[in-house]
Design a protein around this motif. Sequence first.
Motif, PDB file in Angstrom:
ATOM      1  N   GLN A 130       0.807  -1.213   0.000  1.00 20.58           N
ATOM      2  CA  GLN A 130       0.000   0.000   0.000  1.00 20.58           C
ATOM      3  C   GLN A 130       0.845   1.269   0.000  1.00 20.58           C
ATOM      4  OE1 GLN A 130      -0.091  -2.381   2.260  1.00 20.58           O
ATOM      5  NE2 GLN A 130      -0.083  -1.608   4.368  1.00 20.58           N
ATOM      6  N   ALA A 131       2.148   1.123   0.295  1.00 18.19           N
ATOM      7  CA  ALA A 131       3.026   2.295   0.323  1.00 18.19           C
ATOM      8  C   ALA A 131       3.882   2.422  -0.928  1.00 18.19           C
ATOM      9  CB  ALA A 131       3.938   2.235   1.548  1.00 18.19           C
ATOM     10  N   VAL A 132       3.800   1.433  -1.838  1.00 18.13           N
ATOM     11  CA  VAL A 132       4.668   1.441  -3.022  1.00 18.13           C
ATOM     12  C   VAL A 132       4.441   2.681  -3.872  1.00 18.13           C
ATOM     13  CG1 VAL A 132       5.097   0.271  -5.212  1.00 18.13           C
ATOM     14  CG2 VAL A 132       4.967  -1.045  -3.098  1.00 18.13           C
ATOM     15  N   ASP A 133       3.179   3.063  -4.057  1.00 22.58           N
ATOM     16  CA  ASP A 133       2.874   4.198  -4.922  1.00 22.58           C
ATOM     17  C   ASP A 133       3.246   5.534  -4.300  1.00 22.58           C
ATOM     18  OD1 ASP A 133       1.860   2.452  -6.779  1.00 22.58           O
ATOM     19  OD2 ASP A 133      -0.204   2.605  -6.056  1.00 22.58           O
ATOM     20  N   ARG A 134       3.672   5.557  -3.048  1.00 20.47           N
ATOM     21  CA  ARG A 134       3.946   6.832  -2.374  1.00 20.47           C
ATOM     22  C   ARG A 134       5.412   7.043  -2.031  1.00 20.47           C
ATOM     23  NH1 ARG A 134       0.426   7.896   2.667  1.00 20.47           N
ATOM     24  NH2 ARG A 134       1.304   9.969   2.234  1.00 20.47           N
ATOM     25  N   ILE A 135       6.242   6.045  -2.290  1.00 23.79           N
ATOM     26  CA  ILE A 135       7.631   6.150  -1.817  1.00 23.79           C
ATOM     27  C   ILE A 135       8.392   7.270  -2.508  1.00 23.79           C
ATOM     28  CG2 ILE A 135       7.781   3.749  -1.111  1.00 23.79           C
ATOM     29  CD1 ILE A 135       9.206   3.148  -3.721  1.00 23.79           C
ATOM     30  N   PHE A 136       7.958   7.688  -3.693  1.00 22.60           N
ATOM     31  CA  PHE A 136       8.652   8.762  -4.394  1.00 22.60           C
ATOM     32  C   PHE A 136       7.990  10.122  -4.173  1.00 22.60           C
ATOM     33  CE2 PHE A 136       9.797   4.970  -6.909  1.00 22.60           C
ATOM     34  CZ  PHE A 136      11.177   5.069  -6.826  1.00 22.60           C
ATOM     35  N   GLU A 137       7.024  10.177  -3.263  1.00 19.66           N
ATOM     36  CA  GLU A 137       6.396  11.454  -2.941  1.00 19.66           C
ATOM     37  C   GLU A 137       7.259  12.210  -1.930  1.00 19.66           C
ATOM     38  OE1 GLU A 137       2.467  10.895  -1.551  1.00 19.66           O
ATOM     39  OE2 GLU A 137       1.715  10.052  -3.444  1.00 19.66           O
ATOM     40  N   PRO A 138       7.266  13.547  -2.010  1.00 21.49           N
ATOM     41  CA  PRO A 138       8.059  14.314  -1.036  1.00 21.49           C
ATOM     42  C   PRO A 138       7.493  14.192   0.360  1.00 21.49           C
ATOM     43  CG  PRO A 138       6.740  15.788  -2.411  1.00 21.49           C
ATOM     44  CD  PRO A 138       6.600  14.426  -3.001  1.00 21.49           C
ATOM     45  N   PHE A 147       7.371  11.730   2.312  1.00 18.63           N
ATOM     46  CA  PHE A 147       6.850  10.420   2.720  1.00 18.63           C
ATOM     47  C   PHE A 147       8.032   9.556   3.157  1.00 18.63           C
ATOM     48  CE2 PHE A 147       5.912   5.956   1.945  1.00 18.63           C
ATOM     49  CZ  PHE A 147       4.740   5.821   2.673  1.00 18.63           C
ATOM     50  N   THR A 148       7.971   9.048   4.361  1.00 19.96           N
ATOM     51  CA  THR A 148       9.055   8.226   4.875  1.00 19.96           C
ATOM     52  C   THR A 148       8.478   7.050   5.634  1.00 19.96           C
ATOM     53  OG1 THR A 148      11.032   8.192   6.274  1.00 19.96           O
ATOM     54  CG2 THR A 148       9.221   9.620   6.965  1.00 19.96           C
ATOM     55  N   GLY A 149       9.200   5.942   5.589  1.00 15.17           N
ATOM     56  CA  GLY A 149       8.753   4.748   6.282  1.00 15.17           C
ATOM     57  C   GLY A 149       9.539   4.458   7.538  1.00 15.17           C
ATOM     58  N   ARG A 150      10.462   5.333   7.919  1.00 13.87           N
ATOM     59  CA  ARG A 150      11.239   5.085   9.140  1.00 13.87           C
ATOM     60  C   ARG A 150      11.294   6.347   9.989  1.00 13.87           C
ATOM     61  NH1 ARG A 150      16.567   7.019   8.802  1.00 13.87           N
ATOM     62  NH2 ARG A 150      17.178   7.755   6.726  1.00 13.87           N
ATOM     63  N   GLY A 205      12.051  11.951   4.172  1.00 10.90           N
ATOM     64  CA  GLY A 205      11.065  11.711   3.127  1.00 10.90           C
ATOM     65  C   GLY A 205      11.374  12.422   1.824  1.00 10.90           C
ATOM     66  N   LEU A 206      12.618  12.898   1.648  1.00  6.53           N
ATOM     67  CA  LEU A 206      12.980  13.622   0.434  1.00  6.53           C
ATOM     68  C   LEU A 206      14.040  12.907  -0.395  1.00  6.53           C
ATOM     69  CD1 LEU A 206      13.089  17.285   1.759  1.00  6.53           C
ATOM     70  CD2 LEU A 206      11.427  16.315   0.180  1.00  6.53           C
ATOM     71  N   GLY A 207      14.670  11.888   0.152  1.00 10.01           N
ATOM     72  CA  GLY A 207      15.781  11.236  -0.546  1.00 10.01           C
ATOM     73  C   GLY A 207      15.354  10.622  -1.865  1.00 10.01           C
ATOM     74  N   LEU A 208      14.342   9.739  -1.844  1.00  8.39           N
ATOM     75  CA  LEU A 208      13.903   9.084  -3.065  1.00  8.39           C
ATOM     76  C   LEU A 208      13.233  10.066  -4.016  1.00  8.39           C
ATOM     77  CD1 LEU A 208      12.489   5.688  -1.722  1.00  8.39           C
ATOM     78  CD2 LEU A 208      14.612   6.083  -2.980  1.00  8.39           C
ATOM     79  N   PHE A 209      12.550  11.039  -3.459  1.00 12.29           N
ATOM     80  CA  PHE A 209      11.913  12.059  -4.302  1.00 12.29           C
ATOM     81  C   PHE A 209      12.966  12.825  -5.097  1.00 12.29           C
ATOM     82  CE2 PHE A 209      10.471  16.550  -4.586  1.00 12.29           C
ATOM     83  CZ  PHE A 209       9.490  16.371  -5.540  1.00 12.29           C
ATOM     84  N   ILE A 210      14.019  13.269  -4.423  1.00 19.02           N
ATOM     85  CA  ILE A 210      15.088  14.004  -5.105  1.00 19.02           C
ATOM     86  C   ILE A 210      15.810  13.088  -6.093  1.00 19.02           C
ATOM     87  CG2 ILE A 210      17.279  15.178  -4.751  1.00 19.02           C
ATOM     88  CD1 ILE A 210      16.190  16.251  -2.123  1.00 19.02           C
ATOM     89  N   ALA A 211      16.025  11.826  -5.706  1.00 15.62           N
ATOM     90  CA  ALA A 211      16.696  10.890  -6.602  1.00 15.62           C
ATOM     91  C   ALA A 211      15.925  10.721  -7.906  1.00 15.62           C
ATOM     92  CB  ALA A 211      16.871   9.539  -5.909  1.00 15.62           C
TER      93      ALA A 211
END
Length: 499
Positions: A440-448, A450-453, A458-464
């Motif tokens: 359920q979190a897969v579609d949100r991991i690249f959102e600014p 959003f963090t799971g820990r 919550g910006l690392g994957l978004f910036i990447a």
Amino acid sequence: RALTVGSPRIFYGATLFYLAFGLLNAFAVRRRLATAYVQLVLQASVDLGALLLILFACGGVMSGLGSLFLVPVGGLAFLLPTRSALFLAALTALSMLALTIWQQLSGGTDLSAYATAGVLGAVLFIVAAAASFVESRMRESEDLVRQKDVDLANLAELSQYIVQHLRESLLVVDDDDKIRLINESAAQILGAERAVPNALVGEIAPRLLYGLSTWRTHERQTDPPPNFVAADGARLIQPHFAPLGSRPGGPTLVFLEDTSAMAERVQQSKLAALGRLSASIAHEIRNPVGAMSHAGQLLAESPRLDTEELRLTTIIQSNAERVSTIINNVLQLSRREATKPERLALAGWLEGFLAEFIETMQIPAQTLRVTAAQPVAEMHGGAPIEVRFDPSHLRQVAWNLCDNALKYGADGVDVRLGRLALNNRPFLEIADRGPGIEIQAVDRIFEPFFTGRKGGTGLGLFIARELCQLNRAVLLYEPRPGGGSVFRIVFADPQRWEE
């Protein structure tokens, strides 16, 4: 009563001639030796002549054989125009009347034969007229059916053209999970060589079949179906399902939406909002946070603090650094400078990057395991894998992915490079054996944000992902078979590089 033949020679001669002509005419019709008009005129002439001879040989109309004229007259009336059919009926009636007159004058019949001949003539006219009427209605129906067939064929061609050239990707799947219809756009997503009618969806895209099966079981669910990676490995696809018809268990219409274009529009909106917010962050938050961090450092240097108070100053400093990191990331995102792409030999660049990462992070070298999809020297005709990317951007993206893999993974990090089999695009994968990401979190991991820990910005994957898009690359996530996560950077097509 028994048939009386007055002239056996004429009867048998006419009968044999009629039989021979019928066989010969069947052969001519099959071989198309004459035109339809010639065949009709010849058939009518022979029918009339042969039957008159048979009728004469058997004693005229009183023999009852006059009814034989009904078959050829009625049959030919279906093939002839109405006026010609009535002319044939009149000619036949006059011929029977002339035969009756001849036989009456020669003493071969009586006056009652004229009544029989008249009735037969009237019946012939009725049969010819009825056959012509039925033929005209059948011809009208045939023309209407032919026009409907043409309209249906044109409509089918138009529908096929529209479906095949739609920008939207769609396919129809039956209740046996077989593809019944698929347009060109959907075939490109699923793999043009395998995605053909009658192919099983599960063999082409297992995650699509999983989403379809889940939707069929819970048709009224509000959660969107899980997305999947396209066959080219460079796009993330979101399926949408709709039933075709009202019959339960019938075919399903599947729309395949390329989320990259939609995500790009959403990201642009978010970036615009972040850009407007960044100036306020710089003035209103950064300076106070810096002051608090500095004050916390000075306070920690005081000799009169006990252990508990020192712990509190440590909390102040760590959280101030976290807020400062968030601010720096947001400012970096809003100030995105123009890329400076360079040609990079991926294997050589990766070797230098991993050496720097291992030294900086102070981890054993065996923690990072590098593999290739095939021997690097054999790839692409022996030439090294080259990518076009801004080196500083690629370093930042790879560093973020490797750092996340170290934090979440339990058995080191696997780094893999190679080319996609379908389109030959270079890729770089970073995988771990951690807990993975909840579906359920897969579609949100690249959102600014959003963090799971706990403690993440919550910006690392978004910036990447943003940096990859700037360099015409794609950053994708896939669950790793056996547990864990796989992040794949699919680089731009080398055939479309622009200098």
